[in-house]
Design a protein around this motif. Structure first.
Motif, PDB file in Angstrom:
ATOM      1  N   ALA A   1     -10.045  42.140   1.356  1.00  0.00           N
ATOM      2  CA  ALA A   1     -10.171  41.120   1.221  1.00  0.00           C
ATOM      3  C   ALA A   1     -12.531  40.584   1.839  1.00  0.00           C
ATOM      4  CB  ALA A   1      -8.920  40.218   2.203  1.00  0.00           C
ATOM      5  N   GLY A   2     -12.060  40.898   3.380  1.00  0.00           N
ATOM      6  CA  GLY A   2     -13.493  40.305   3.068  1.00  0.00           C
ATOM      7  C   GLY A   2     -14.810  40.879   2.640  1.00  0.00           C
ATOM      8  N   ALA A   3     -14.326  42.108   2.240  1.00  0.00           N
ATOM      9  CA  ALA A   3     -15.427  42.630   1.615  1.00  0.00           C
ATOM     10  C   ALA A   3     -15.986  42.110  -0.081  1.00  0.00           C
ATOM     11  CB  ALA A   3     -15.226  44.047   0.971  1.00  0.00           C
ATOM     12  N   TYR A   4     -14.210  41.347  -0.599  1.00  0.00           N
ATOM     13  CA  TYR A   4     -14.938  41.312  -1.456  1.00  0.00           C
ATOM     14  C   TYR A   4     -15.638  39.504  -1.871  1.00  0.00           C
ATOM     15  CZ  TYR A   4     -12.791  38.742  -5.815  1.00  0.00           C
ATOM     16  OH  TYR A   4     -12.442  38.221  -7.297  1.00  0.00           O
ATOM     17  N   GLN A   5     -15.681  39.235  -0.736  1.00  0.00           N
ATOM     18  CA  GLN A   5     -16.637  37.578  -0.293  1.00  0.00           C
ATOM     19  C   GLN A   5     -17.985  37.578  -0.744  1.00  0.00           C
ATOM     20  OE1 GLN A   5     -14.043  35.076   0.115  1.00  0.00           O
ATOM     21  NE2 GLN A   5     -13.037  36.886  -0.462  1.00  0.00           N
ATOM     22  N   GLY A   6     -17.820  38.695  -0.467  1.00  0.00           N
ATOM     23  CA  GLY A   6     -19.742  38.963  -1.167  1.00  0.00           C
ATOM     24  C   GLY A   6     -20.051  39.830  -1.969  1.00  0.00           C
ATOM     25  N   THR A   7     -19.481  39.769  -3.617  1.00  0.00           N
ATOM     26  CA  THR A   7     -19.159  40.419  -4.527  1.00  0.00           C
ATOM     27  C   THR A   7     -19.962  39.477  -5.489  1.00  0.00           C
ATOM     28  OG1 THR A   7     -16.853  39.894  -5.553  1.00  0.00           O
ATOM     29  CG2 THR A   7     -17.300  42.058  -4.335  1.00  0.00           C
ATOM     30  N   ARG A   8     -19.921  40.571  -6.303  1.00  0.00           N
ATOM     31  CA  ARG A   8     -20.821  38.623  -7.772  1.00  0.00           C
ATOM     32  C   ARG A   8     -19.895  38.660  -8.384  1.00  0.00           C
ATOM     33  NH1 ARG A   8     -20.942  42.247 -12.044  1.00  0.00           N
ATOM     34  NH2 ARG A   8     -21.252  44.495 -12.243  1.00  0.00           N
ATOM     35  N   TRP A   9     -18.561  39.924  -8.036  1.00  0.00           N
ATOM     36  CA  TRP A   9     -17.224  38.915  -8.865  1.00  0.00           C
ATOM     37  C   TRP A   9     -16.400  37.919  -8.839  1.00  0.00           C
ATOM     38  CZ3 TRP A   9     -17.773  44.506  -7.910  1.00  0.00           C
ATOM     39  CH2 TRP A   9     -18.049  45.223  -9.057  1.00  0.00           C
ATOM     40  N   LYS A  10     -16.674  37.562  -6.974  1.00  0.00           N
ATOM     41  CA  LYS A  10     -15.892  36.998  -6.349  1.00  0.00           C
ATOM     42  C   LYS A  10     -16.678  35.384  -6.923  1.00  0.00           C
ATOM     43  CE  LYS A  10     -15.308  33.808  -2.849  1.00  0.00           C
ATOM     44  NZ  LYS A  10     -13.932  33.198  -2.813  1.00  0.00           N
ATOM     45  N   GLN A  11     -18.139  36.056  -6.268  1.00  0.00           N
ATOM     46  CA  GLN A  11     -19.332  34.711  -6.975  1.00  0.00           C
ATOM     47  C   GLN A  11     -18.963  34.252  -8.181  1.00  0.00           C
ATOM     48  OE1 GLN A  11     -20.762  32.916  -4.704  1.00  0.00           O
ATOM     49  NE2 GLN A  11     -19.701  34.706  -2.868  1.00  0.00           N
ATOM     50  N   HIS A  12     -18.985  34.203  -8.877  1.00  0.00           N
ATOM     51  CA  HIS A  12     -19.295  34.277 -10.650  1.00  0.00           C
ATOM     52  C   HIS A  12     -17.890  33.579 -11.106  1.00  0.00           C
ATOM     53  CE1 HIS A  12     -18.640  34.579 -15.071  1.00  0.00           C
ATOM     54  NE2 HIS A  12     -17.310  34.773 -14.846  1.00  0.00           N
ATOM     55  N   TRP A  13     -16.418  33.699 -10.452  1.00  0.00           N
ATOM     56  CA  TRP A  13     -15.254  32.962 -10.172  1.00  0.00           C
ATOM     57  C   TRP A  13     -15.957  31.737  -9.392  1.00  0.00           C
ATOM     58  CZ3 TRP A  13     -13.488  34.886 -14.217  1.00  0.00           C
ATOM     59  CH2 TRP A  13     -13.216  36.399 -14.621  1.00  0.00           C
ATOM     60  N   ALA A  14     -16.292  31.570  -8.629  1.00  0.00           N
ATOM     61  CA  ALA A  14     -16.692  30.875  -7.686  1.00  0.00           C
ATOM     62  C   ALA A  14     -18.001  29.637  -7.970  1.00  0.00           C
ATOM     63  CB  ALA A  14     -17.131  31.082  -6.235  1.00  0.00           C
ATOM     64  N   ASP A  15     -18.798  30.377  -8.954  1.00  0.00           N
ATOM     65  CA  ASP A  15     -19.959  29.246  -9.198  1.00  0.00           C
ATOM     66  C   ASP A  15     -19.268  28.111 -10.152  1.00  0.00           C
ATOM     67  OD1 ASP A  15     -21.488  30.399  -7.340  1.00  0.00           O
ATOM     68  OD2 ASP A  15     -22.309  31.161  -8.922  1.00  0.00           O
ATOM     69  N   MET A  16     -18.007  28.723 -11.156  1.00  0.00           N
ATOM     70  CA  MET A  16     -16.919  28.459 -11.706  1.00  0.00           C
ATOM     71  C   MET A  16     -16.155  27.097 -12.173  1.00  0.00           C
ATOM     72  SD  MET A  16     -17.403  27.053 -15.487  1.00  0.00           S
ATOM     73  CE  MET A  16     -17.713  28.793 -16.328  1.00  0.00           C
ATOM     74  N   CYS A  17     -15.737  27.492 -10.800  1.00  0.00           N
ATOM     75  CA  CYS A  17     -14.979  26.357  -9.794  1.00  0.00           C
ATOM     76  C   CYS A  17     -16.010  25.326  -9.811  1.00  0.00           C
ATOM     77  CB  CYS A  17     -14.053  26.943  -8.227  1.00  0.00           C
ATOM     78  SG  CYS A  17     -12.981  28.054  -9.157  1.00  0.00           S
ATOM     79  N   ARG A  18     -17.288  25.346  -9.409  1.00  0.00           N
ATOM     80  CA  ARG A  18     -18.529  24.721  -8.572  1.00  0.00           C
ATOM     81  C   ARG A  18     -18.560  23.528  -9.999  1.00  0.00           C
ATOM     82  NH1 ARG A  18     -20.058  28.854  -4.994  1.00  0.00           N
ATOM     83  NH2 ARG A  18     -18.369  29.530  -3.372  1.00  0.00           N
ATOM     84  N   SER A  19     -18.659  24.347 -10.692  1.00  0.00           N
ATOM     85  CA  SER A  19     -19.611  23.311 -12.173  1.00  0.00           C
ATOM     86  C   SER A  19     -18.127  22.650 -12.908  1.00  0.00           C
ATOM     87  CB  SER A  19     -19.738  23.979 -12.688  1.00  0.00           C
ATOM     88  OG  SER A  19     -20.580  25.359 -11.824  1.00  0.00           O
ATOM     89  N   PRO A  20     -17.643  22.026 -12.712  1.00  0.00           N
ATOM     90  CA  PRO A  20     -16.734  21.076 -13.038  1.00  0.00           C
ATOM     91  C   PRO A  20     -16.668  20.262 -14.489  1.00  0.00           C
ATOM     92  CG  PRO A  20     -16.647  20.338 -11.546  1.00  0.00           C
ATOM     93  CD  PRO A  20     -17.465  20.904 -11.022  1.00  0.00           C
ATOM     94  N   LEU A  21     -18.340  19.898 -14.708  1.00  0.00           N
ATOM     95  CA  LEU A  21     -18.140  19.467 -15.919  1.00  0.00           C
ATOM     96  C   LEU A  21     -18.426  20.031 -16.887  1.00  0.00           C
ATOM     97  CD1 LEU A  21     -18.015  16.186 -17.698  1.00  0.00           C
ATOM     98  CD2 LEU A  21     -20.566  16.497 -17.059  1.00  0.00           C
ATOM     99  N   THR A  22     -19.246  21.413 -16.077  1.00  0.00           N
ATOM    100  CA  THR A  22     -19.275  22.372 -17.603  1.00  0.00           C
ATOM    101  C   THR A  22     -18.251  23.333 -17.696  1.00  0.00           C
ATOM    102  OG1 THR A  22     -21.216  22.722 -16.217  1.00  0.00           O
ATOM    103  CG2 THR A  22     -21.023  24.887 -17.476  1.00  0.00           C
ATOM    104  N   PHE A  23     -17.237  23.639 -17.221  1.00  0.00           N
ATOM    105  CA  PHE A  23     -16.059  23.814 -17.084  1.00  0.00           C
ATOM    106  C   PHE A  23     -15.154  23.429 -18.615  1.00  0.00           C
ATOM    107  CE2 PHE A  23     -11.355  24.661 -16.710  1.00  0.00           C
ATOM    108  CZ  PHE A  23     -11.361  26.247 -16.823  1.00  0.00           C
ATOM    109  N   VAL A  24     -15.675  21.950 -18.212  1.00  0.00           N
ATOM    110  CA  VAL A  24     -14.240  21.545 -18.877  1.00  0.00           C
ATOM    111  C   VAL A  24     -14.831  21.487 -20.447  1.00  0.00           C
ATOM    112  CG1 VAL A  24     -13.185  18.824 -19.167  1.00  0.00           C
ATOM    113  CG2 VAL A  24     -12.930  19.729 -16.857  1.00  0.00           C
TER     114      VAL A  24
END
Length: 253
Positions: A139-162
Motif C-alpha cells: 500500500a505504501g509502495a503504491y503511493q509513488g506509482t504513476r497510476w496513483k498519481q494519475h488518479w490523484a491528479d484528476m481528483c485535484r482538477s475538479p473543473l476539468t473533470f466535470v
C-alpha cells in the motif's frame, strides 16, 4: 472551485456535505464505542451479515470521504447551474460517487467471509501477520506509482473533470459522472484504505489519520509530496510488522 459560485452557495454546499459527514462520524464513533468490549477481528465482521456490514461501511465512507470532495461538488454544481440544471443534478453526482465506495464494501465483506472460513488456527498463525505486513508495504509502495498519481491528479482538477465527464443529459448523466469520479477516487485511495482494513475497521484513530490524509492529499497543492511521505510511512510500518508480528495487535487496538 470556490471562485465559481457565490459565497452563499459555497457555504450551503460545504455545510451540507460537512453536516452529513459529521452525522456519519457520530454514528461511527458510537458504533465503535459499542464494540469496544468485543474482539472485532475479521470473523466478527464476517458474522455481521451483509446488510449490517454494508450499512456500517457506507456510514464510514460518508464520514471520511464527503468532505474531501467539496471542490469537486462545487465545480459540478457551478457547471450544472450554467447548463440550466437543478440542485438534483449535484445530489445525483454525490450519490453516484457514494455508490462506488458502498460497492467496495461488498468486496471487503466477501474477503472477510473467505478469511473466516480458515478458522481460529489460521488467525493465530504467522501467515496473518505476514500478510498484513506485506499489505501495508505494498500500500505504501503504491503511493509513488504513476497510476496513483494519475488518479490523484484528476481528483485535484475538479473543473476539468466535470467539463469532461458531465454533459447535458440531466440527472442521469450527473449520476454517471459521480460514478466515474468515484472510480477515480478509488484509484487514488484504495491502497491507503486497505490499511484501515488491516488495522481494524473500528479503529477510530486509523480512520481519523486516513481522513486527514485524503483531505490534504486531494486538496492541497503539495498533495503529491504528502502521498510520497505517507507511502514511506506505510512501507516502514509494513516492514516493522513483518519483523515484529506482535506490533500488528498493538496498532489494531
Amino acid at each position: 472551485a470556490f471562485a465559481l459560485l457565490s459565497w452563499r452557495v459555497n457555504v450551503a454546499v460545504v455545510v451540507a456535505l460537512v453536516s452529513v459527514s459529521a452525522i456519519a462520524w457520530s454514528a461511527t464513533v458510537e458504533q465503535a464505542h459499542a464494540m469496544r468490549g468485543m474482539v472485532m477481528d475479521y470473523r466478527d465482521l464476517a458474522g455481521m451479515g451483509a446488510a449490517k456490514f454494508l450499512a456500517m461501511w457506507t456510514t464510514m465512507m460518508a464520514a471520511m470521504m464527503l468532505p474531501t470532495i467539496v471542490p469537486m461538488v462545487l465545480s459540478h454544481h457551478a457547471v450544472a447551474l450554467r447548463r440550466g440544471q437543478s440542485a438534483l443534478s449535484t445530489l445525483a453526482f454525490v450519490t453516484g460517487y457514494m455508490l462506488i465506495w458502498s460497492a467496495i464494501g461488498i468486496a471487503i465483506w466477501l474477503a472477510y467471509q473467505v478469511f473466516a472460513q480458515w478458522g481460529d488456527d489460521a488467525a493465530q498463525s504467522q501467515w496473518l501477520s505476514t500478510l498484513a505486513g506485506a499489505t501495508l508495504y505494498l500500500a505504501g509502495a503504491y503511493q509513488g506509482t504513476r497510476w496513483k498519481q494519475h488518479w490523484a491528479d484528476m481528483c485535484r482538477s475538479p473543473l476539468t473533470f466535470v467539463v469532461i465527464h458531465h454533459s447535458y443529459r440531466g440527472v442521469g448523466d450527473a449520476l454517471r459522472a459521480g460514478v466515474v469520479h468515484g472510480g477515480y477516487c478509488l484509484g487514488c485511495c484504495w491502497a491507503a484504505m486497505i490499511v484501515l482494513v488491516v488495522v481494524g475497521l473500528t479503529n477510530l484513530l486509523g480512520m481519523a489519520i486516513l481522513f486527514v490524509f485524503f483531505l490534504v492529499e486531494k486538496n492541497w497543492e503539495h498533495g503529491r509530496a504528502v502521498a510520497y511521505v505517507a507511502g514511506i510511512g506505510m512501507m516502514t510500518l509494513g516492514v516493522a510488522v513483518l519483523a515484529y508480528p506482535p506490533l500488528l495487535t498493538a496498532i489494531s487496538n
